[in-house]
Design a protein around this motif. Structure first.
Motif, mmCIF file in Angstrom:
data_model
loop_
_atom_site.group_PDB
_atom_site.id
_atom_site.type_symbol
_atom_site.label_atom_id
_atom_site.label_comp_id
_atom_site.label_asym_id
_atom_site.label_seq_id
_atom_site.Cartn_x
_atom_site.Cartn_y
_atom_site.Cartn_z
ATOM 1 N N CYS A 1 93.281 104.995 58.034
ATOM 2 C CA CYS A 1 94.426 105.398 57.222
ATOM 3 C C CYS A 1 95.191 106.081 58.240
ATOM 4 O O CYS A 1 96.172 106.092 57.421
ATOM 5 N N ALA B 1 96.201 108.958 49.352
ATOM 6 C CA ALA B 1 95.607 108.227 48.539
ATOM 7 C C ALA B 1 95.248 106.914 49.013
ATOM 8 O O ALA B 1 94.173 106.034 48.423
ATOM 9 N N ALA B 2 95.753 106.265 50.877
ATOM 10 C CA ALA B 2 94.853 105.238 51.087
ATOM 11 C C ALA B 2 93.059 105.861 51.399
ATOM 12 O O ALA B 2 92.481 104.927 51.394
ATOM 13 N N ALA C 1 100.203 113.099 51.471
ATOM 14 C CA ALA C 1 99.685 112.402 50.735
ATOM 15 C C ALA C 1 99.456 110.963 50.530
ATOM 16 O O ALA C 1 99.289 110.672 49.659
ATOM 17 N N SER C 2 100.263 110.338 51.491
ATOM 18 C CA SER C 2 99.535 108.898 51.640
ATOM 19 C C SER C 2 98.393 108.398 51.439
ATOM 20 O O SER C 2 97.966 107.805 52.219
ATOM 21 N N ASP D 1 93.732 117.659 48.911
ATOM 22 C CA ASP D 1 94.902 117.331 48.855
ATOM 23 C C ASP D 1 95.882 118.785 49.003
ATOM 24 O O ASP D 1 95.475 119.290 47.992
#
Length: 74
Positions: free
Chosen positions: A72, A31-32, A27-28, A42
């Motif tokens: 990232c 987003a990055a 998830a992170s 995703d």
């Protein structure tokens, strides 16, 4: 390949998409990547919270994706 040198699993594919498995929830990472203008699929909705799906694109777009992944990934 550059992807195979990263700490992730690249699944075999006969299509223009690759499934990448990471040793953590993505998830992170998604987003990055998005903040860098890189959109990936995703795979949480597939029940695969540690996976993203990427498309094989032009050489330049693939280069940008690999660069962004390197920046990232934790």
């Amino acid at each position: 390949s550059v992807l195979r040198s990263l700490p992730l699993l690249v699944h075999h594919s006969d299509t223009n998409f690759l499934l990448l498995t990471f040793p953590y929830d993505v998830a992170s990472l998604c987003a990055a990547l998005s903040t860098k203008g890189i959109l990936v699929r995703d795979c949480h909705s597939f029940g695969l919270p540690d996976c993203i799906r990427i498309a094989i694109r032009t050489r330049e777009e693939n280069r940008r994706l690999l660069e962004a992944l390197g920046e990232c990934m934790p």
